[in-house]
Design an enzyme around this catalytic site. Structure first.
Site, PDB file in Angstrom:
ATOM      1  N   LYS A 173      74.072  43.204  52.423  1.00 54.21           N
ATOM      2  CA  LYS A 173      72.465  42.188  51.918  1.00 54.21           C
ATOM      3  C   LYS A 173      71.589  42.909  53.284  1.00 54.21           C
ATOM      4  O   LYS A 173      72.555  43.108  54.767  1.00 54.21           O
ATOM      5  CB  LYS A 173      72.756  41.013  52.421  1.00 54.21           C
ATOM      6  CG  LYS A 173      71.680  40.214  52.643  1.00 54.21           C
ATOM      7  CD  LYS A 173      71.106  39.096  52.405  1.00 54.21           C
ATOM      8  CE  LYS A 173      69.929  37.988  53.272  1.00 54.21           C
ATOM      9  NZ  LYS A 173      70.193  36.869  52.958  1.00 54.21           N
TER      10      LYS A 173
HETATM   11  C1  R5P Z   1      69.419  35.154  57.243  1.00 50.52           C
HETATM   12  O1  R5P Z   1      69.967  35.356  58.320  1.00 50.52           O
HETATM   13  C2  R5P Z   1      69.501  35.056  56.097  1.00 50.52           C
HETATM   14  O2  R5P Z   1      70.814  35.043  56.050  1.00 50.52           O
HETATM   15  C3  R5P Z   1      69.043  34.191  54.899  1.00 50.52           C
HETATM   16  O3  R5P Z   1      69.880  34.456  54.318  1.00 50.52           O
HETATM   17  C4  R5P Z   1      68.064  36.044  53.904  1.00 50.52           C
HETATM   18  O4  R5P Z   1      67.199  35.973  55.587  1.00 50.52           O
HETATM   19  C5  R5P Z   1      67.120  36.257  53.187  1.00 50.52           C
HETATM   20  O5  R5P Z   1      66.704  35.103  53.403  1.00 50.52           O
HETATM   21  P1  R5P Z   1      64.957  34.983  53.354  1.00 50.52           P
HETATM   22  O6  R5P Z   1      64.428  36.352  51.637  1.00 50.52           O
HETATM   23  O7  R5P Z   1      64.184  33.799  53.618  1.00 50.52           O
HETATM   24  O8  R5P Z   1      64.606  36.959  54.011  1.00 50.52           O
END
Ligand code: R5P
Length: 266
Positions: A173
C-alpha cells in the site's frame, strides 16, 4: 504459493477483475480517536456492504465488529508509537501471528519507514512477519509510511514499494504520485493506494482513485476520504464504481450526487 495463501489473497483482491476496495479504519493505532472515527462500529456499519475488506487493529476488531460479519479482515499488526511521540517510525510488531490466526484474518499489514531513523527496524519487522505468516498461508501487506521529512515522489515511493516486495510482501500500500506508473512498473506485487487526508471536494478523492487505477493500481485502501465525508455511503459507492466498474471521474461524481440526494431525501 500454497492453496491457503492463494485463497486468502483472493479474498482481498477480487479474482474477477484483480481489483479491490479496502476500507481503512486503523488510524487510531497512532492518532487516537480520529475525527468521525470516534465510534468505529457505528460509522462503518453502513459501509461494510460496499467494501471488499476492512483494515483495522485487533482492539477495534474485537470491540466494534460482530464476529458473524462476513468481511475479510486485514489486520494491522505494527505500531508502538503515537503522533505525539518523538519517533513515529519506531514501530514494532504488536500482534502475534497466533492471535491473527485466532481472529481468522485474511491478511496482516504493517508499516515500513524507508529512509527514516528506524528504517532497519521496520524492514526487519517486515521480513520477520513474512517468514512467520508464510508458515500459515497468511499474506502480508506492507504499508509504505511516509515520515514528515519524506517527499512523496515516485522515486521515493518506487524505492519503498520495491524493497517491500523484495522482502516478501504479497501486497503493497502506498500513495499516489506523479509518474505513478513507474512505481507500479518497479513493483512485482499488487499495489493499493491510500487516500491520505480528506480532500475539500469529493471529486478530488475520486480523481485520485481514478488516476491510480488508470496507472496500474489494483485498488484503494481508503479511509478518511470515505468516513470523514458528510456522505460516506455515497462516497464509497462512487469509489467502488471507479475501482470495479471502470467509471470515469464524472460518472463517479454523478453516482455520488445521486446517492447524496437519496440520503438527504430519506
Ligand atoms: C495509515 O498508516 C493508515 O494505515 C491508513 O490505513 C492509511 O493511511 C489509509 O487511510 P487514508 O485513506 O485515510 O490515508
Amino acid at each position: 504459493m500454497d492453496w491457503g495463501m492463494k485463497n486468502r489473497i483472493s479474498k482481498i483482491i477480487r479474482p474477477e477483475d484483480g481489483r479491490t476496495v479496502m476500507l481503512a479504519i486503523d488510524h487510531g493505532y497512532f492518532l487516537g480517536p480520529t475525527e468521525k472515527l470516534e465510534n468505529p462500529g457505528k460509522i462503518i456499519k453502513p459501509l461494510l456492504p460496499y467494501a471488499d475488506s476492512l483494515m483495522l487493529t485487533r482492539g477495534i476488531l474485537r470491540t466494534s465488529l460482530n464476529p458473524s460479519v462476513n468481511i475479510p479482515i486485514v489486520l494491522r499488526v505494527s505500531g508502538g508509537s503515537s503522533v505525539i511521540g518523538e519517533n513515529l517510525s519506531n514501530e514494532c510488531l504488536t500482534t502475534s501471528v497466533e492471535d491473527a490466526l485466532k481472529l481468522n484474518v485474511s491478511c496482516v499489514a504493517l508499516s515500513i519507514f524507508v529512509g527514516s531513523k528506524y528504517e532497519h527496524r521496520t524492514l526487519k519487522n517486515l521480513a520477520k512477519l513474512v517468514d512467520e505468516c508464510e508458515r500459515f498461508g497468511i499474506p502480508t501487506l506492507a504499508v509504505t509510511a511516509v515520515g514528515k521529512e519524506m517527499t512523496r515522489d515516485y522515486r521515493y515511493l518506487a524505492l519503498s514499494c520495491r524493497i517491500a516486495a523484495e522482502l516478501g510482501a504479497h501486497l503493497v500500500k502506498t500513495y499516489y504520485c506523479e509518474n505513478f506508473h513507474k512505481v507500479v512498473e518497479g513493483c512485482p506485487v499488487p499495489i493499493v493506494v491510500a487516500g491520505g487526508k480528506k480532500f475539500p471536494q469529493p471529486e478530488d478523492a475520486l480523481r485520485l482513485a481514478y488516476e491510480a487505477i488508470e496507472h496500474g493500481a489494483a485498488g484503494v485502501d481508503m479511509g478518511r476520504n470515505i468516513w470523514q465525508s458528510d456522505f460516506p455511503v455515497a462516497m464509497i459507492k462512487a469509489i467502488r464504481s471507479i475501482v470495479h466498474g471502470n467509471s470515469t471521474v464524472k460518472e463517479a461524481s454523478e453516482i455520488f450526487m445521486q446517492e447524496k440526494e437519496t440520503f438527504q431525501a430519506a
